[in-house]
Design a protein around this motif. Structure first.
Motif, mmCIF file in Angstrom:
data_model
loop_
_atom_site.group_PDB
_atom_site.id
_atom_site.type_symbol
_atom_site.label_atom_id
_atom_site.label_comp_id
_atom_site.label_asym_id
_atom_site.label_seq_id
_atom_site.Cartn_x
_atom_site.Cartn_y
_atom_site.Cartn_z
ATOM 1 N N LEU A 1 0.835 -1.191 -0.107
ATOM 2 C CA LEU A 1 0.025 -0.056 -0.078
ATOM 3 C C LEU A 1 0.872 1.258 0.000
ATOM 4 O O LEU A 1 1.955 1.206 0.686
ATOM 5 C CB LEU A 1 -0.833 0.042 1.239
ATOM 6 C CG LEU A 1 -1.956 -1.169 1.429
ATOM 7 C CD1 LEU A 1 -2.409 -1.047 2.812
ATOM 8 C CD2 LEU A 1 -2.713 -1.106 0.324
ATOM 9 N N ARG B 1 -6.240 7.991 0.436
ATOM 10 C CA ARG B 1 -6.268 6.952 -0.566
ATOM 11 C C ARG B 1 -4.877 6.012 -0.742
ATOM 12 O O ARG B 1 -3.862 6.624 -0.736
ATOM 13 C CB ARG B 1 -6.714 7.348 -1.914
ATOM 14 C CG ARG B 1 -6.516 6.186 -3.123
ATOM 15 C CD ARG B 1 -7.235 6.625 -4.288
ATOM 16 N NE ARG B 1 -8.769 6.343 -3.960
ATOM 17 C CZ ARG B 1 -9.604 6.256 -4.857
ATOM 18 N NH1 ARG B 1 -9.275 6.712 -6.250
ATOM 19 N NH2 ARG B 1 -10.908 5.839 -4.615
ATOM 20 N N VAL C 1 -3.179 -0.166 -4.345
ATOM 21 C CA VAL C 1 -3.054 -1.403 -4.035
ATOM 22 C C VAL C 1 -2.336 -1.759 -5.210
ATOM 23 O O VAL C 1 -2.682 -1.804 -6.501
ATOM 24 C CB VAL C 1 -4.465 -2.330 -3.682
ATOM 25 C CG1 VAL C 1 -3.971 -3.739 -3.560
ATOM 26 C CG2 VAL C 1 -5.133 -1.559 -2.834
ATOM 27 N N HIS D 1 -7.515 1.793 -1.789
ATOM 28 C CA HIS D 1 -7.929 1.229 -0.476
ATOM 29 C C HIS D 1 -8.042 2.698 0.108
ATOM 30 O O HIS D 1 -7.174 3.479 0.204
ATOM 31 C CB HIS D 1 -6.617 0.593 0.249
ATOM 32 C CG HIS D 1 -6.671 0.687 2.018
ATOM 33 N ND1 HIS D 1 -6.147 -0.329 2.446
ATOM 34 C CD2 HIS D 1 -7.010 1.472 2.657
ATOM 35 C CE1 HIS D 1 -6.283 -0.162 3.730
ATOM 36 N NE2 HIS D 1 -6.873 0.896 3.908
ATOM 37 N N THR E 1 -12.707 2.322 6.602
ATOM 38 C CA THR E 1 -11.896 1.845 5.763
ATOM 39 C C THR E 1 -12.880 0.939 4.668
ATOM 40 O O THR E 1 -13.390 -0.059 4.921
ATOM 41 C CB THR E 1 -10.884 1.011 6.134
ATOM 42 O OG1 THR E 1 -9.993 1.744 7.199
ATOM 43 C CG2 THR E 1 -9.704 0.485 5.471
ATOM 44 N N ILE F 1 -11.738 -1.415 1.100
ATOM 45 C CA ILE F 1 -10.863 -1.889 0.056
ATOM 46 C C ILE F 1 -11.588 -2.881 -0.983
ATOM 47 O O ILE F 1 -12.500 -3.736 -0.575
ATOM 48 C CB ILE F 1 -9.909 -2.867 0.931
ATOM 49 C CG1 ILE F 1 -9.211 -2.063 1.772
ATOM 50 C CG2 ILE F 1 -9.003 -3.368 -0.191
ATOM 51 C CD1 ILE F 1 -8.391 -2.952 2.796
#
Length: 181
Positions: free
Chosen positions: A7, A41, A44, A54, A69, A71
């Motif tokens: 990330l 942000r 990924v 994410h 959160t 994803i």
């Protein structure tokens, strides 16, 4: 690393960790939030290619901070799904303490959930394997504030278990990141 993916944040401004202090009200409904800042942000990345984002969103209701959160990752080759990961988690903070954490995760064909609440004895989490207690000052491993990286114990947001973390390095590192304007 977060699971099987790396990330990278695109925003260097984090929300301060402590929410304003107030008299605790266990009957308080955390329904009406207002946005307090732009979301964070993370890209990924798999095999050097950005495959999804994410996102972490922030809002405030009264003296409570909500951190959500989300994803969503799906990897396809020739329209055949090879991998799917979806996670939605919401933390509610008040008085500098995690009051509530709820999450649902789909990791390929495996479904996970966490329902956590602050108690007088600490932080109680229910997951698909049962109930677990965590210390009252626990944080979720959602990495929205640098304080999370300093902790030695965190809640696994997917499985709802306390996991050990060994912070590395002795000093603060400054990393330049691009910011959306």
């Amino acid at each position: 690393e977060y699971g099987r993916f790396s990330l990278y944040a695109d925003n260097e401004n984090f929300v301060p960790f402590n929410a304003p202090a107030h008299t605790p009200n266990t009957d308080h409904k955390f329904e009406q939030y207002k946005v307090v800042r732009a979301p964070i942000r993370f890209d990924v990345i798999r095999a050097g290619v950005v495959i999804r984002a994410h996102d972490v969103h922030f809002a405030v209701a009264g003296h409570a901070l909500s951190v959500t959160t989300r994803i969503e990752v799906e990897v396809r080759v020739l329209n055949v799904k090879l991998f799917e990961f979806r996670h939605n988690g919401t933390e509610v903070w008040a008085d500098g303490r995690l009051q509530k954490f709820d999450s649902e995760t789909l990791d390929d064909d495996s479904k996970f959930f966490v329902v956590g609440r602050a108690t007088a004895d600490g932080f109680q989490m229910t997951n698909r394997k049962g109930v677990e207690m965590a210390p009252a000052d626990i944080m979720v491993a959602s990495y929205w504030t640098p304080e999370i990286a300093r902790r030695t114990q965190l809640i696994d947001p997917q499985r709802g278990r306390v996991k050990e973390q060994q912070p590395s390095g002795k000093a603060t590192i400054k990393v330049s990141v691009a910011s959306a304007t």
